[in-house]
Every structure is written in C-alpha cells, then in structure tokens.
Design an enzyme around this catalytic site. Structure first.
Site, PDB file in Angstrom:
ATOM      1  N   LYS A 194       0.843  -1.191   0.000  1.00  0.00           N
ATOM      2  CA  LYS A 194       0.000   0.000   0.000  1.00  0.00           C
ATOM      3  C   LYS A 194       0.884   1.249   0.000  1.00  0.00           C
ATOM      4  O   LYS A 194       1.689   1.442   0.900  1.00  0.00           O
ATOM      5  CB  LYS A 194      -0.912  -0.009   1.225  1.00  0.00           C
ATOM      6  CG  LYS A 194      -1.858  -1.212   1.253  1.00  0.00           C
ATOM      7  CD  LYS A 194      -2.608  -1.338   2.560  1.00  0.00           C
ATOM      8  CE  LYS A 194      -1.679  -1.591   3.712  1.00  0.00           C
ATOM      9  NZ  LYS A 194      -2.392  -1.903   4.977  1.00  0.00           N
ATOM     10  N   THR A 214      -6.263  11.060  10.124  1.00  0.00           N
ATOM     11  CA  THR A 214      -6.910   9.967  10.851  1.00  0.00           C
ATOM     12  C   THR A 214      -6.046   8.720  10.775  1.00  0.00           C
ATOM     13  O   THR A 214      -4.917   8.760  10.292  1.00  0.00           O
ATOM     14  CB  THR A 214      -8.321   9.708  10.299  1.00  0.00           C
ATOM     15  OG1 THR A 214      -9.002   8.802  11.165  1.00  0.00           O
ATOM     16  CG2 THR A 214      -8.276   9.139   8.891  1.00  0.00           C
ATOM     17  N   GLY A 256      -6.429   4.092  10.484  1.00  0.00           N
ATOM     18  CA  GLY A 256      -7.334   2.989  10.187  1.00  0.00           C
ATOM     19  C   GLY A 256      -7.547   2.670   8.729  1.00  0.00           C
ATOM     20  O   GLY A 256      -8.323   1.766   8.409  1.00  0.00           O
ATOM     21  N   THR A 257      -6.859   3.368   7.822  1.00  0.00           N
ATOM     22  CA  THR A 257      -7.060   3.059   6.405  1.00  0.00           C
ATOM     23  C   THR A 257      -6.568   1.655   6.060  1.00  0.00           C
ATOM     24  O   THR A 257      -7.166   0.964   5.236  1.00  0.00           O
ATOM     25  CB  THR A 257      -6.351   4.086   5.505  1.00  0.00           C
ATOM     26  OG1 THR A 257      -4.975   4.174   5.890  1.00  0.00           O
ATOM     27  CG2 THR A 257      -6.998   5.456   5.633  1.00  0.00           C
ATOM     28  N   GLY A 258      -5.463   1.235   6.701  1.00  0.00           N
ATOM     29  CA  GLY A 258      -4.965  -0.125   6.451  1.00  0.00           C
ATOM     30  C   GLY A 258      -5.931  -1.174   6.948  1.00  0.00           C
ATOM     31  O   GLY A 258      -6.142  -2.202   6.283  1.00  0.00           O
ATOM     32  N   CYS A 259      -6.520  -0.935   8.117  1.00  0.00           N
ATOM     33  CA  CYS A 259      -7.526  -1.865   8.647  1.00  0.00           C
ATOM     34  C   CYS A 259      -8.715  -1.965   7.707  1.00  0.00           C
ATOM     35  O   CYS A 259      -9.197  -3.058   7.389  1.00  0.00           O
ATOM     36  CB  CYS A 259      -8.000  -1.412  10.030  1.00  0.00           C
ATOM     37  SG  CYS A 259      -6.696  -1.270  11.260  1.00  0.00           S
TER      38      CYS A 259
END
Length: 271
Positions: A181, A215, A217-220
């Site tokens: 990513k 923020t 949490g994009t990987g999650c």
C-alpha cells in the site's frame, strides 16, 4: 432472507473505533458481510496517539477463534494488531488446528500491523520474528504499508520503483501474495498500491490522494474490505480494486469533530 457471508477479524480493540476490530466491523457491515471478532488486545488510542495497550490472555484469544469456527461458516479471515509473540504463536497454533482437514479453508489476509500511524511501535522484535516465520507462510495475502514492508525486509522504501522491487522480494521470500500500500508515498501524483500474486502477475491500483484529513485505520479498512469482497465470492484482483475505491470514498466522506482549535477525524464507512 438469506444469511450474509461471514468474515473474521483477529485484531485489537481501538476505543476510538477508527481502526482495529471496530473499523473492521464497520467496513464489513457496510459491504453486506457479517463480521465476527477475536480480540487480541485492548488499545487506548485516538487519531495520532496510542496511550496504552493491554494484551488479552492467549487462551482467550484461541478460544474466541475456536468458538467462532464452531458456530459460523467463516469464508475469509483478516488479522490486524497481534500485540505479542505469545499471541502470534497462539493464533498460528489455533488456525493450524481449525484448518486441519478442511477442504474449504478460508482465505487468510495478514495485515502486519507493526507501526502505528503516529509512529509508535506496535510489535516487538520477537513477535515480528514469529510473524515472519509462522504467520506469513499461512497467509494467502499480506497487506503491508511501506513502513511495514520496509521492516519486513530491513530496508527503506521511498519510490514506486523501490515498491516494485520490494514486492518482488517479499513474494519470493515468503511465497505468498503481497499487496503493498503506497498511501505514504507522497512523492507520487496518486496513491498507488501494487498487488503481487503467486502466479507471477503484478497489478497496479491508483486513486487520487485525499488531502486535509488526519486519521488512522485506512490499512484496517483496506484489509477488511478485501476480506469482505472475498467472502462474497469475488476474485482477489477485483476484491483489491473494489477495496481501493471503498477506502477512497471513506476518506473523501470523512467525519470530523471539533473541540476548540483541535479536531478529530475518522473514516466514514459506507458502501
């Protein structure tokens, strides 16, 4: 009414619900999948700050997984924050046990959560070693960001060309498919992810950067979305492509709470 497909997240609990199991469940629900959880640790955090981490007992982590496999037809699994060597070992032992003799083994995505968005280490060297030696070989897909890919290789990745070389090396080293990513690679015009699959194919997925949001949490959300689409029967390249679109929309439609001069942002999980 037909029951939806089921996906399991093995991850930490994020009290801000921006990442971890909470973000995974919101993603799965938005995409029409029933999400179930095996919690590995409890994390006191908010965007930009990890305050405290408390691991769950390894026996309880294992029992959560066993109970869920006994009750649900789990089609896909993703792992997130695993916290400690003992927990990684317990998960590997338990998955090997529940997978034994299954012709329909669920697709396993490992999101190697090693470094927080704010830079704090989330996995020590012993846990990282077991992750590499035991968990990655069980995976069907590994989804590191550039910091995590660099940590797995012991290298720094700072360009698209280095991403391409790193993906090839990771796939050769661990023998599984990798999605690198590139959201942290701000030198490029677009956010670029690279998928390297064990059939030798390499695919590129791009989207415009979404600016003005701070923020986590994009990987999650990415790995949870891929797990959701796979649970719904999509092939891996299409699942990755759709997850990229989902996360980009979630960033564009982000939520914001203002408190004086400070603000708190979060992804807006919707289909």
């Amino acid at each position: 009414m037909a029951s939806p497909p089921v996906a399991l997240t093995i991850a930490g609990s994020d009290c801000s619900a921006g990442a971890g199991a909470q973000a995974d469940l919101k993603t799965m629900s938005a995409l029409g999948v029933y999400g179930v959880t095996a919690i590995t640790c409890v994390v006191a955090e908010a965007p930009g700050k990890v305050s405290a981490i408390g691991p769950v007992d390894t026996r309880l982590v294992a029992e959560q997984i066993r109970v869920l496999f006994g009750a649900f037809p789990i089609q896909a699994i993703k792992t997130g924050m695993l916290c400690s060597k003992a927990i990684v070992d317990s998960i590997c032992d338990t998955l090997a046990d529940v997978f034994a003799g299954r012709a329909d083994r669920p697709f396993l995505i490992v999101d190697p959560v090693m470094i927080a968005t704010a830079g704090a280490p989330l996995l020590d060297s012993d846990a990282t070693r077991v992750l590499k030696e035991r968990l990655l070989p069980l995976a069907d897909l590994v989804t590191p960001n550039l910091d995590e890919a660099g940590a797995l290789l012991g290298a720094h990745i700072s360009s698209l060309a280095e991403m391409e070389a790193a993906g090839d090396e990771l796939m050769r080293t661990f023998g599984v498919s990798f999605l690198l990513k590139g959201g942290h690679l701000r030198s490029e015009a677009k956010a670029t992810d690279l998928l390297f699959t064990t059939d030798g194919a390499r695919r590129q997925f791009t989207a415009p950067f979404v600016h003005g949001i701070a923020t986590h949490g994009t990987g999650c959300a990415t790995s949870a979305a891929i797990a959701s689409y796979l649970a719904k029967g999509l092939p891996l390249p299409e699942a990755v492509e759709r997850s990229k679109l989902f996360v980009t929309r979630s960033l564009r439609k982000h939520l914001r709470w203002q408190s004086g001069a400070a603000s708190t942002d979060a992804l807006h999980h919707f289909a």
